[in-house]
Structures are given as C-alpha cells and as structure tokens.
Enzyme design. Sequence first.
Site, short mmCIF file in Angstrom:
data_model
loop_
_atom_site.label_atom_id
_atom_site.label_comp_id
_atom_site.label_asym_id
_atom_site.label_seq_id
_atom_site.Cartn_x
_atom_site.Cartn_y
_atom_site.Cartn_z
N LYS A 121 0.92 -1.10 -0.16
CA LYS A 121 -0.05 -0.12 -0.11
C LYS A 121 0.95 1.21 -0.15
O LYS A 121 0.55 2.24 -0.68
CB LYS A 121 -0.95 -0.03 1.22
CG LYS A 121 -1.99 -1.01 0.83
CD LYS A 121 -3.27 -0.62 1.95
CE LYS A 121 -4.20 -1.85 1.67
NZ LYS A 121 -5.92 -1.44 1.75
N LYS A 135 -8.83 -16.37 -9.36
CA LYS A 135 -9.47 -17.26 -8.25
C LYS A 135 -10.88 -16.54 -8.09
O LYS A 135 -10.93 -15.25 -8.35
CB LYS A 135 -8.91 -17.13 -7.16
CG LYS A 135 -8.51 -16.08 -6.39
CD LYS A 135 -7.92 -16.19 -4.97
CE LYS A 135 -8.15 -15.00 -4.16
NZ LYS A 135 -8.35 -15.26 -2.79
N LYS A 194 -14.38 -12.04 -3.65
CA LYS A 194 -15.21 -11.06 -3.36
C LYS A 194 -14.97 -9.57 -3.96
O LYS A 194 -15.87 -8.64 -4.46
CB LYS A 194 -15.37 -10.89 -1.93
CG LYS A 194 -14.32 -10.23 -1.15
CD LYS A 194 -14.78 -10.20 0.36
CE LYS A 194 -13.39 -9.93 1.07
NZ LYS A 194 -12.87 -10.86 1.90
P1 ATP Z 1 -10.28 -10.98 -1.70
O1 ATP Z 1 -11.22 -10.72 -2.70
O2 ATP Z 1 -10.40 -9.52 -0.82
O3 ATP Z 1 -8.99 -11.38 -2.17
P2 ATP Z 1 -11.20 -13.31 -1.02
O4 ATP Z 1 -12.76 -13.30 -1.45
O5 ATP Z 1 -10.17 -13.74 -1.76
O6 ATP Z 1 -11.03 -11.76 -0.65
P3 ATP Z 1 -10.40 -13.69 1.54
O7 ATP Z 1 -11.21 -13.06 2.70
O8 ATP Z 1 -8.87 -13.50 1.34
O9 ATP Z 1 -11.46 -14.03 0.46
O10 ATP Z 1 -10.38 -15.38 2.23
C1 ATP Z 1 -10.91 -16.12 3.38
C2 ATP Z 1 -10.72 -17.47 3.12
O11 ATP Z 1 -11.32 -18.29 2.12
C3 ATP Z 1 -9.26 -17.96 2.96
O12 ATP Z 1 -8.90 -19.08 3.75
C4 ATP Z 1 -8.98 -18.13 1.47
O13 ATP Z 1 -7.80 -19.07 1.43
C5 ATP Z 1 -10.33 -18.89 1.14
N1 ATP Z 1 -10.62 -18.44 -0.01
C6 ATP Z 1 -10.84 -17.36 -0.73
N2 ATP Z 1 -11.16 -17.40 -2.20
C7 ATP Z 1 -11.02 -18.73 -2.48
C8 ATP Z 1 -11.12 -19.35 -3.66
N3 ATP Z 1 -11.38 -18.59 -4.83
N4 ATP Z 1 -10.84 -20.61 -3.57
C9 ATP Z 1 -10.31 -21.23 -2.33
N5 ATP Z 1 -10.48 -20.82 -1.40
C10 ATP Z 1 -10.79 -19.27 -1.45
#
Ligand code: ATP
Length: 353
Positions: free
Chosen positions: A137, A219, A222
């Site tokens: 950041k 991946k 959100k």
């Molecule tokens: P961001 O969009 O801010 O990166 P995110 O949707 O990837 O967020 P996190 O809050 O970073 O989600 O992840 C919470 C948990 O869910 C972590 O353990 C992460 O490994 C798992 N996770 C998130 N996205 C995936 C995915 N596409 N497949 C498998 N596991 C996931």
Amino acid sequence: MKRLSKKCAIYATDDTIFVQIGGTITMKRMLSGIKPTGRLHLGNYIGAISQFKKYQDEYEMFIFIANEHAITVPIEAKDLRKNTKDLVALYLACGLDPSKATIFLQSDVSAHAKLGWVMTCMSYMGELQRMTQYKDKTAKGEAGITAGLFTYPPLMAADILLYDADYVPVGVDQKQHVELTRTLAERFNHRYSDTFKIPEPLTTKVGQKVYSLQDPTKKMSKSASDPKGTIDLLDDPAAARKKIMSAKTDSIGIIQYDPQDQPGLANLLTIQSVLTGEPVESIVSRYEGKGYGELKKEIGQTVFDFLTDLQARYNEILTSGKVDEVLKEGAEKASFIANKKIRKVYKKIGFTI
Ligand code: ATP
Ligand code: LTN
C-alpha cells in the site's frame, strides 16, 4: 476425532489413530480469525469453511471474527454490524458447530487488545515495514494508510498467542504474519521466560481452489470486477444457477478433468464434486460422450439446492437469536483462556505490582 472403542481408548481422525495409555488425551489446538469485511462466496466455502468443518472434529478449534482488524481500513458501523452477524450466521449454517468449535468476537475478549499492545512493543519498526500488506500500500502511494494497518501484525500475533494455538490455517498471504508471530513469541520467551507456545502456519492442508466462472485463470474472489464470475453464498439460487449455465468453458467439447487446457470445465467439476461428495472421475465417466450443456444443468441444480438449503438455515439462525447466544458463550470460553494468559504476561512484564 472419533472414539472407536468404548472399552479401550482408541481414537481416529482422517489420517491418524491415537491409542491412549493412561492419563488424558489432548487434542491439538487450532485457531483462525476471519475479517468481517465482505460477503462470503463459494470459493470461501470450498477453500476455507468446509475445511474448518472437518478440522472441528480433529482439533480443538477457536474461530473468531477479527473485528478489531476490520477497522484498520475505514468501514461504516452499520456495515461492520451486518457483516459480523451475517458471517456468524453463515458459518453456523455451513455446519460449524459451537459445541465443537469456540466461536467469538475479538472485541468481546479484551485480552486481545491488551496483548496486542504488548506485542506491538515487542516488534521492531523494520519488521513491520517488511510486512507485505503495508509495504504494497505504501509503495502504491495510497492515501489514508492508518497506523492500525501498520501495527496489525502484532495484534494478529496476540490473537494467536493468547490461546497457545498449535496450528493456524492461513492463506499464503497471511503466512508472513504467522512467521512474525513465531519471532515475537520466541523473543518474549527469551526476554522474560517460557510463556507462549510457538505456533505453526497450516498452508498445506487448505481446501481446493475455486476459480472465477468468467475467467477461470483467476480465483473466485469477493473483489472481482465481474459479479457473474463469483457465486455469493447469499445469491438468489436461481441467479446462481444462471451463472453456472453461462460459465466460460472451451471449444474442445470433451468432458474430462484437464485444469491445464480446460480450466473452466475443471473448475465446474471441482464445484460439483465438493458439493456432492462424488469423485471427479465418477462424474466424468457418467458424462462420457455427452455435452457441456447437460453437465452444466446438473451442476446448476446442485448449486441451486445447496444455496436454497444453506439460506433456509441462515435465515432461521438469524431470526432465532442463535448468533447472540453463540457469541456470548464463545466469549466466555475464550475469555477464560485468554485472561489467564494475559495475567501471566502482566506479571512477567512488571504490570502486576
Ligand atoms: P479478496 O477478494 O479481498 O482477495 P477473497 O474473496 O479472496 O478476498 P479472503 O477473505 O481473502 O477472500 O479469504 C478467506 C478464506 O477463503 C481464505 O482462507 C482463503 O484461502 C479462502 N478463499 C478465498 N477465495 C478462495 C477461492 N477462490 N478458492 C478457495 N479458497 C478461497
Ligand atoms: N489477518 C487475517 C485475519 C486474522 C487472523 C488472525 C487469521 C486476524 N487475526 C489470527 C489467523 C489467526 C486476514 O486478514 N485474513
């Protein structure tokens, strides 16, 4: 962990059998924190929540909502409140069982903030400056970076060390923070005396990765720009089915599991397999000689049924007052352990006179 025999103490997890010879058998302790900053999606369910569900049988689990971490970036009070409630209700609806796992709010256990300050004073500026989130950041020249974002890794260390956690399941992006936790624990133990267990990050046993339905090289996330690529756990089930039907696949036209050349199809097969428990090979062999449309129809129905059931439980939990009840009980259990640890720390550092 299941007890296999009533007469003699033999216990089994998925990959280990324990035979108890006298005394009491203790389960290893696992802890994880979840930031209440957004909606949960199918990737979170498959990659994290469904794994926690498994872990709660094998470990003594502590799962907390990291609301003190959530305010390191600005968030409206009403959003934080809603995210927190939704998160707990969804975790319960997904099968986390408060009689097996202790579920609580970080801010309900004051020892987190107390030990967080102690850990901040155990950290060097240089160490915190090397933490990627802050470093990235700052490098991007982002405005409004808070001091809380800078000092959040020592708070995370406190979260873990209060409970003498053996394992901390984290994504790769968080591994660095668990490494810092180990350094701070060792520093404290060395400077005062043995106080904290040195935790281990658990990144190997994480669940399968789910990819965007629109761009299967990325991946599911959100923060993705295309909402059609992500299935939220609170999506309208009919809309979610449509997302599956319009998922990007390929022009090869053969149903087989090939993540390299057919990543979209492989992603759909993973989703179907995890949600139903049917092995991928078995799904593939049922679809020999058939088209993608037919397969998508089945998977769309699986997702529709999964979300419908999940949301029914979620709504029931939200209206039943169960969330408050679980958090109250969780805070009591967690406070008991955390307060004991902070009393020990306060004595060692000279706060208790
Ligand atoms: P961001 O969009 O801010 O990166 P995110 O949707 O990837 O967020 P996190 O809050 O970073 O989600 O992840 C919470 C948990 O869910 C972590 O353990 C992460 O490994 C798992 N996770 C998130 N996205 C995936 C995915 N596409 N497949 C498998 N596991 C996931
Ligand atoms: N920093 C983590 C959330 C978190 C956490 C923890 C995870 C806070 N404290 C302790 C494991 C253990 C995140 O941003 N996902």
